[in-house]
Design a protein around this motif. Structure first.
Motif, PDB file in Angstrom:
ATOM      1  N   ASN A   4       0.582  -1.404   0.457  1.00 48.55           N
ATOM      2  CA  ASN A   4       0.203   0.010   0.042  1.00 48.55           C
ATOM      3  C   ASN A   4       0.914   1.148   0.059  1.00 48.55           C
ATOM      4  OD1 ASN A   4      -2.395  -2.016   0.714  1.00 48.55           O
ATOM      5  ND2 ASN A   4      -2.397  -1.716   2.361  1.00 48.55           N
ATOM      6  N   GLY A   5       2.195   1.377  -0.499  1.00 51.25           N
ATOM      7  CA  GLY A   5       2.870   2.474  -0.569  1.00 51.25           C
ATOM      8  C   GLY A   5       3.659   2.197  -1.365  1.00 51.25           C
ATOM      9  N   ILE A   6       5.136   3.554  -1.738  1.00 46.03           N
ATOM     10  CA  ILE A   6       6.358   3.440  -2.818  1.00 46.03           C
ATOM     11  C   ILE A   6       7.012   3.903  -2.279  1.00 46.03           C
ATOM     12  CG2 ILE A   6       6.499   5.224  -4.917  1.00 46.03           C
ATOM     13  CD1 ILE A   6       3.516   6.333  -4.546  1.00 46.03           C
ATOM     14  N   SER A   7       8.518   3.308  -3.288  1.00 44.37           N
ATOM     15  CA  SER A   7       9.696   3.615  -3.021  1.00 44.37           C
ATOM     16  C   SER A   7       9.596   3.854  -3.701  1.00 44.37           C
ATOM     17  CB  SER A   7      10.468   2.192  -2.373  1.00 44.37           C
ATOM     18  OG  SER A   7       9.274   1.387  -1.886  1.00 44.37           O
ATOM     19  N   LYS A   8      11.525   4.771  -2.932  1.00 45.76           N
ATOM     20  CA  LYS A   8      11.962   6.031  -3.918  1.00 45.76           C
ATOM     21  C   LYS A   8      13.148   4.822  -3.246  1.00 45.76           C
ATOM     22  CE  LYS A   8      13.780  10.555  -4.747  1.00 45.76           C
ATOM     23  NZ  LYS A   8      13.375  12.135  -5.157  1.00 45.76           N
ATOM     24  N   ILE A   9      14.306   4.736  -4.064  1.00 45.64           N
ATOM     25  CA  ILE A   9      15.624   4.600  -3.897  1.00 45.64           C
ATOM     26  C   ILE A   9      16.547   5.058  -5.024  1.00 45.64           C
ATOM     27  CG2 ILE A   9      15.096   1.758  -3.122  1.00 45.64           C
ATOM     28  CD1 ILE A   9      15.980   1.365  -5.967  1.00 45.64           C
ATOM     29  N   GLN A  10      18.416   4.675  -4.705  1.00 42.39           N
ATOM     30  CA  GLN A  10      18.791   6.316  -5.810  1.00 42.39           C
ATOM     31  C   GLN A  10      19.869   4.888  -6.085  1.00 42.39           C
ATOM     32  OE1 GLN A  10      20.483  10.117  -5.751  1.00 42.39           O
ATOM     33  NE2 GLN A  10      22.037   9.239  -5.193  1.00 42.39           N
ATOM     34  N   LEU A  11      20.112   4.183  -7.354  1.00 42.37           N
ATOM     35  CA  LEU A  11      21.053   3.178  -7.316  1.00 42.37           C
ATOM     36  C   LEU A  11      22.523   3.996  -7.553  1.00 42.37           C
ATOM     37  CD1 LEU A  11      19.347   1.660 -10.543  1.00 42.37           C
ATOM     38  CD2 LEU A  11      19.660   1.156  -8.625  1.00 42.37           C
ATOM     39  N   PRO A  12      23.607   3.205  -7.603  1.00 43.18           N
ATOM     40  CA  PRO A  12      24.857   3.532  -7.424  1.00 43.18           C
ATOM     41  C   PRO A  12      25.253   4.463  -8.274  1.00 43.18           C
ATOM     42  CG  PRO A  12      25.153   1.275  -6.833  1.00 43.18           C
ATOM     43  CD  PRO A  12      23.228   1.466  -7.179  1.00 43.18           C
ATOM     44  N   ASP A  13      24.833   4.400  -9.534  1.00 43.62           N
ATOM     45  CA  ASP A  13      25.114   5.355 -10.538  1.00 43.62           C
ATOM     46  C   ASP A  13      24.688   7.326 -11.040  1.00 43.62           C
ATOM     47  OD1 ASP A  13      22.750   4.694 -11.232  1.00 43.62           O
ATOM     48  OD2 ASP A  13      23.633   4.470 -13.022  1.00 43.62           O
ATOM     49  N   GLY A  14      23.701   7.054  -9.586  1.00 37.74           N
ATOM     50  CA  GLY A  14      23.074   8.258  -9.025  1.00 37.74           C
ATOM     51  C   GLY A  14      21.471   8.412 -10.114  1.00 37.74           C
ATOM     52  N   GLN A  72      27.815  -2.954 -16.091  1.00 31.96           N
ATOM     53  CA  GLN A  72      27.123  -2.764 -17.078  1.00 31.96           C
ATOM     54  C   GLN A  72      25.975  -2.647 -15.667  1.00 31.96           C
ATOM     55  OE1 GLN A  72      26.201  -6.744 -18.384  1.00 31.96           O
ATOM     56  NE2 GLN A  72      26.536  -7.919 -16.341  1.00 31.96           N
ATOM     57  N   ARG A  73      25.114  -1.847 -16.039  1.00 30.32           N
ATOM     58  CA  ARG A  73      23.868  -1.070 -15.575  1.00 30.32           C
ATOM     59  C   ARG A  73      22.227  -2.262 -15.696  1.00 30.32           C
ATOM     60  NH1 ARG A  73      23.434   5.554 -15.507  1.00 30.32           N
ATOM     61  NH2 ARG A  73      23.743   4.492 -17.735  1.00 30.32           N
ATOM     62  N   ASN A  74      22.159  -2.952 -15.379  1.00 27.19           N
ATOM     63  CA  ASN A  74      20.974  -4.573 -15.946  1.00 27.19           C
ATOM     64  C   ASN A  74      19.804  -3.530 -14.694  1.00 27.19           C
ATOM     65  OD1 ASN A  74      22.477  -4.397 -18.243  1.00 27.19           O
ATOM     66  ND2 ASN A  74      22.103  -6.982 -17.757  1.00 27.19           N
ATOM     67  N   VAL A  75      19.184  -4.218 -14.196  1.00 27.24           N
ATOM     68  CA  VAL A  75      18.172  -4.214 -13.826  1.00 27.24           C
ATOM     69  C   VAL A  75      17.166  -4.694 -13.730  1.00 27.24           C
ATOM     70  CG1 VAL A  75      18.085  -1.652 -12.486  1.00 27.24           C
ATOM     71  CG2 VAL A  75      16.826  -1.667 -14.134  1.00 27.24           C
ATOM     72  N   ASP A 128      25.151   7.772 -19.467  1.00 24.61           N
ATOM     73  CA  ASP A 128      26.274   7.343 -19.125  1.00 24.61           C
ATOM     74  C   ASP A 128      26.714   6.236 -20.699  1.00 24.61           C
ATOM     75  OD1 ASP A 128      28.303   6.401 -19.286  1.00 24.61           O
ATOM     76  OD2 ASP A 128      28.220   5.170 -17.364  1.00 24.61           O
ATOM     77  N   ALA A 129      26.780   7.463 -21.497  1.00 23.60           N
ATOM     78  CA  ALA A 129      26.424   6.591 -23.150  1.00 23.60           C
ATOM     79  C   ALA A 129      27.918   5.134 -22.896  1.00 23.60           C
ATOM     80  CB  ALA A 129      28.328   7.868 -23.939  1.00 23.60           C
ATOM     81  N   GLN A 130      28.266   5.313 -22.087  1.00 24.96           N
ATOM     82  CA  GLN A 130      29.769   3.862 -21.965  1.00 24.96           C
ATOM     83  C   GLN A 130      28.766   2.911 -21.758  1.00 24.96           C
ATOM     84  OE1 GLN A 130      32.678   3.908 -23.747  1.00 24.96           O
ATOM     85  NE2 GLN A 130      31.960   6.177 -24.467  1.00 24.96           N
ATOM     86  N   HIS A 131      28.311   2.886 -20.581  1.00 30.05           N
ATOM     87  CA  HIS A 131      27.392   1.543 -19.823  1.00 30.05           C
ATOM     88  C   HIS A 131      26.112   2.032 -19.750  1.00 30.05           C
ATOM     89  CE1 HIS A 131      31.029   2.695 -18.303  1.00 30.05           C
ATOM     90  NE2 HIS A 131      30.970   1.487 -17.493  1.00 30.05           N
ATOM     91  N   PRO A 132      24.856   1.439 -21.388  1.00 26.03           N
ATOM     92  CA  PRO A 132      24.097   1.584 -21.494  1.00 26.03           C
ATOM     93  C   PRO A 132      23.421   1.119 -19.958  1.00 26.03           C
ATOM     94  CG  PRO A 132      24.814   0.749 -23.203  1.00 26.03           C
ATOM     95  CD  PRO A 132      25.780   0.867 -22.337  1.00 26.03           C
TER      96      PRO A 132
END
Length: 364
Positions: free
Chosen positions: A136-146, A167-170, A183-187
């Protein structure tokens, strides 16, 4: 106690302990000493390397053994004196073997503990990160790359421990709004059960709940490349304000046929549909992403899809008495309304009835 227990262990292993000494050793071991003095292990090693022999001069033997223990306590190592005869040399050699065996066992135990600790540390370091939003809620997070991510109710995001290094895969199950750092080097790649999205830097919303009939991607700014996992050879390029809706149900290459009772004409539902996002002048975000402001927004949405959103927002279950009611379409916004007020507001625009039984709602 330490010297005494070693003497008793030595006597037991050499077979020269009296009944009283064996009883004393057993009492010491039962008091918890077995954790520090692995008697079973020492006994096996002793049997393999040294067979007990009859020693006539027991006093000389244990005098030499106590001297060794004293030398170990003061960290002084001395060469044993030359044996006067074979009988006194043999007990000294046996004690030396016994001390060597103890040192090998202790070293092996330390090595085993070190390996286990390091193995556990490596395993924990490689464990993927998993974030689950409350029902019943919303979570906000920040990944290591910002990169910032908002997770809608009941959604789950998973990313590797080494995220951002190569790589930046989720992986996403549910709904999320992504504001991706460029980040052009890491899609940046998002994978759901139905689609894969590749971006460099952009802001977009993805809805991919397992229980939903469709999946949806809405691009707010930037440019993304979308791949439908059922047809990976086809890639779709989305530009700002584009939205693509994927039908999760049909098989690859097929089109779903729907028979309408009134006309008997078959209505085909495409595998995917491209449209535009809905952005009102008074809103800072399109209706597809207003959920991060705790608003439920819908524009010409069919009742079946809207019911899924109502279920997640209010923790209820909505069922329909007939299929035609699912096709009713609604446009509106809910923020602080209860489920009862929300249904009454919908009922004021289109004809239908409903009844509730605890958290169960039947539309008829």
């Amino acid at each position: 106690m330490i010297n005494n227990i070693w003497i008793l262990i030595g006597k037991k292993l050499s077979g020269e302990a009296t009944a009283e000494e064996l009883l004393e050793l057993e009492e010491l071991l039962q008091q918890g000493a077995t954790d520090q003095y692995p008697i079973d292990m020492l006994e096996e090693i002793w049997k393999a390397e040294h067979q007990p022999k009859t020693i006539n001069k027991l006093e000389d033997k244990w005098s030499a053994f106590e001297s060794k223990l004293d030398a170990a306590d003061t960290i002084v190592v001395e060469e044993p004196a030359p044996a006067e005869n074979a009988e006194t040399a043999k007990p000294k050699q046996g004690i030396i073997r016994f001390l060597k065996i103890i040192s090998v066992v202790v070293a092996a135990c330390f090595a085993l503990v070190f390996v286990l600790i390091n193995k556990k540390s490596v395993t924990n370091n490689n464990k993927p990160n998993e974030i689950v939003a409350p029902q019943n809620g919303i979570s906000k997070i920040q990944l290591p790359d910002g990169t910032r991510v908002w997770l809608n109710a009941g959604s789950k995001l998973v990313y590797a421990a080494d995220y951002g290094t190569e790589q930046r895969n989720v992986s996403l199950l549910g709904e999320a709004l992504f504001d991706v750092v460029k980040d052009a080097q890491h899609p940046f790649i998002v994978t759901t059960p139905t689609i894969s999205i590749k971006v460099l830097g952009t802001k977009f919303n993805v809805r991919a709940y397992n229980s939903d009939r469709t999946s949806e991607t809405s691009l707010i700014r930037g440019r993304i490349e979308l791949t439908v996992l059922k047809t990976p050879e086809k890639k779709i390029i989305l530009n700002a304000d584009d939205k693509v809706t994927i039908n999760n149900e049909p098989l690859p290459g097929a089109r779903e046929a729907v028979l309408t009772p009134q006309s008997g004409i078959k209505e085909e539902t495409p595998l995917m549909a491209l449209s535009r996002i809905h952005l009102a002048k008074k809103d800072t975000l399109p209706s597809e992403a207003l959920w991060i402001e705790n608003k439920l927004a819908f524009d010409a949405e069919d009742f079946e899809s809207l019911a899924k959103k109502l279920e997640r927002r209010y923790s209820v279950t909505i069922s329909f008495q007939n299929e035609e009611l699912k096709k009713l379409r609604f446009t509106g916004r809910f923020q602080k309304e209860s489920i009862g007020k929300a249904l009454k507001a919908l009922q004021a625009t289109t004809y239908f009835h409903y009844k509730t039984d605890n958290n169960q709602i039947l539309v008829y």
